[in-house]
Write a protein that holds these residues in place. Structure first.
Motif, mmCIF file in Angstrom:
data_model
loop_
_atom_site.group_PDB
_atom_site.id
_atom_site.type_symbol
_atom_site.label_atom_id
_atom_site.label_comp_id
_atom_site.label_asym_id
_atom_site.label_seq_id
_atom_site.Cartn_x
_atom_site.Cartn_y
_atom_site.Cartn_z
ATOM 1 N N ARG A 57 -15.375 65.006 29.777
ATOM 2 C CA ARG A 57 -15.461 63.692 30.449
ATOM 3 C C ARG A 57 -14.261 63.414 31.343
ATOM 4 N N LEU A 61 -15.587 66.215 34.415
ATOM 5 C CA LEU A 61 -16.559 65.336 35.064
ATOM 6 C C LEU A 61 -16.060 64.767 36.393
ATOM 7 N N LEU A 65 -18.050 64.058 39.948
ATOM 8 C CA LEU A 65 -18.274 62.706 40.450
ATOM 9 C C LEU A 65 -17.358 62.325 41.601
ATOM 10 N N LEU A 126 -21.797 62.026 26.770
ATOM 11 C CA LEU A 126 -21.637 61.796 28.212
ATOM 12 C C LEU A 126 -22.762 60.917 28.763
ATOM 13 N N GLN A 130 -21.982 57.426 30.560
ATOM 14 C CA GLN A 130 -22.322 57.229 31.969
ATOM 15 C C GLN A 130 -23.275 56.057 32.167
ATOM 16 N N GLU A 133 -21.045 52.945 31.738
ATOM 17 C CA GLU A 133 -20.139 52.791 32.872
ATOM 18 C C GLU A 133 -20.896 52.371 34.129
ATOM 19 N N HIS A 134 -22.113 52.896 34.285
ATOM 20 C CA HIS A 134 -22.948 52.479 35.424
ATOM 21 C C HIS A 134 -23.288 50.994 35.311
ATOM 22 N N GLU A 137 -20.178 49.025 36.266
ATOM 23 C CA GLU A 137 -19.928 49.112 37.703
ATOM 24 C C GLU A 137 -20.908 48.247 38.490
#
Length: 339
Positions: A57, A61, A65, A126, A130, A133-134, A137
């Motif tokens: 991560r 990662l 990204l 993960l 993700q 976190e998405h 965001e």
């Protein structure tokens, strides 16, 4: 502490993912854990899995990204999986499996089993991280857009209010020239319009009936000014629902209709039709276009700001169509209202 708290707090999310993945990868083995020693060795096994996922991560990662190098990321991920599968095999075989019953068959004491376990843990952790976190965001981006739109809307309203004030006093001036004896009465009428504007300017939404009453007063003021030479029709229909609308949103179109439609003395007209039914407001405005066009002073600030306000307040919930059709100009506005 509920689901909303977990979704909004980064640290709570980390704790939740840790507990969730720990339970997910050890739940089948709880029946074999009979002592604290067994529990601790099982925990060590899981934290090797968890450490592998976190290394991927934080170190690998970002290559995918941020640097956008998918092939390098896949290569390094495969290498890290291979190294950790060897490490996990040696640790589990030489230390963990000898001290607790964390396996049920000989297949679990192979390299490819440890490799599969590591890959499964990686995808689980993960993937969860993700997704969360998405969500964070997207929420942050939405908050920024809301703040930007509100700031932009405040600027538009600050520009629109002086524009309306300018037009209203122009109307008052025109009426006072025609009927000087009625100046005091008209000043009181204008003061009511301005009071409405001041009192409702900071409100997000107001009852549609209040806005229509304000429009009606403005139309009557214009009728006093140009009614003797301009045919004015004004109609309002409603299904008596409890609807709300953003304040000062419709008046600009009506101002423009009088400004351009009543600027000549030759067969001019202004036709305003407002209807509210089933959570939707429909406004149709028709005004004459003079054959001999007279230059009309206009900054067009009011119209531009109103169109921008519609975009901000009613995104994908309004439709505006304006066009000239021969000797008349048409404005058709449809707005989905809130109850």
């Amino acid at each position: 502490m509920g689901p909303k708290s977990i979704l909004e707090s980064k640290w709570l999310q980390e704790i939740f993912i840790l507990i969730f993945s720990f339970l997910l990868f050890t739940v089948n083995d709880w029946i074999f854990i009979t002592s604290w020693r067994s529990f601790l060795t099982g925990t060590v096994y899981f934290f090797i899995l968890y450490s592998h996922a976190q290394l991927n991560r934080f170190f690998l990662l970002p290559i995918l990204l941020k640097e956008h190098k998918p092939y390098l990321y896949l290569l390094l991920t495969a290498i890290l999986l291979f190294v950790f599968s060897i490490l996990l095999y040696e640790v589990s075989t030489e230390l963990l499996y000898k001290n607790c019953f964390l396996y049920k068959s000989s297949y679990q004491k192979t390299y490819h089993f440890q490799l599969g376990t590591l890959a499964g843990t990686l995808l689980c952790i993960l993937g969860s991280i993700q997704i969360l976190e998405h969500y964070r965001e997207q929420k942050k981006q939405t908050s920024k857009e809301l703040l930007h739109n509100q700031a932009q809307l405040n600027v538009l309203r600050a520009q629109l209010n002086p524009h309306f004030l300018f037009n209203t006093f122009n109307t008052l001036y025109g009426v006072s020239l025609q009927y000087p004896e009625r100046s005091s009465e008209l000043i009181m009428q204008v003061s009511k319009l301005l009071r409405y504007q001041v009192e409702n300017n900071t409100k997000e939404f107001i009852p549609v009936d209040d806005e229509v009453e304000f429009i009606s007063s403005y139309v009557e003021l214009e009728r006093e000014r140009v009614g003797y030479r301009c045919k004015i029709d004004y109609n309002y229909q409603t299904d008596n629902g409890n609807y709300k609308i953003a304040p000062m949103l419709l008046i600009t179109f009506i101002e423009n209709a009088f400004k351009h439609g009543a600027c000549s003395i030759e067969h001019c007209f202004v036709d305003i039709d407002i209807k509210v039914e089933k959570d939707v407001l429909y406004m149709q405005i028709r005004n004459s276009i003079p054959e001999k066009k007279k230059k009309v002073v206009s900054t067009k600030i009011g119209l531009k700001n109103t169109i921008e306000s519609l975009r901000i307040i009613y995104p994908n919930k309004h439709h505006l169509d304006s066009f000239a059709n021969g000797s008349e100009y048409n404005v058709n506005l449809k707005v989905e209202l809130s109850s």
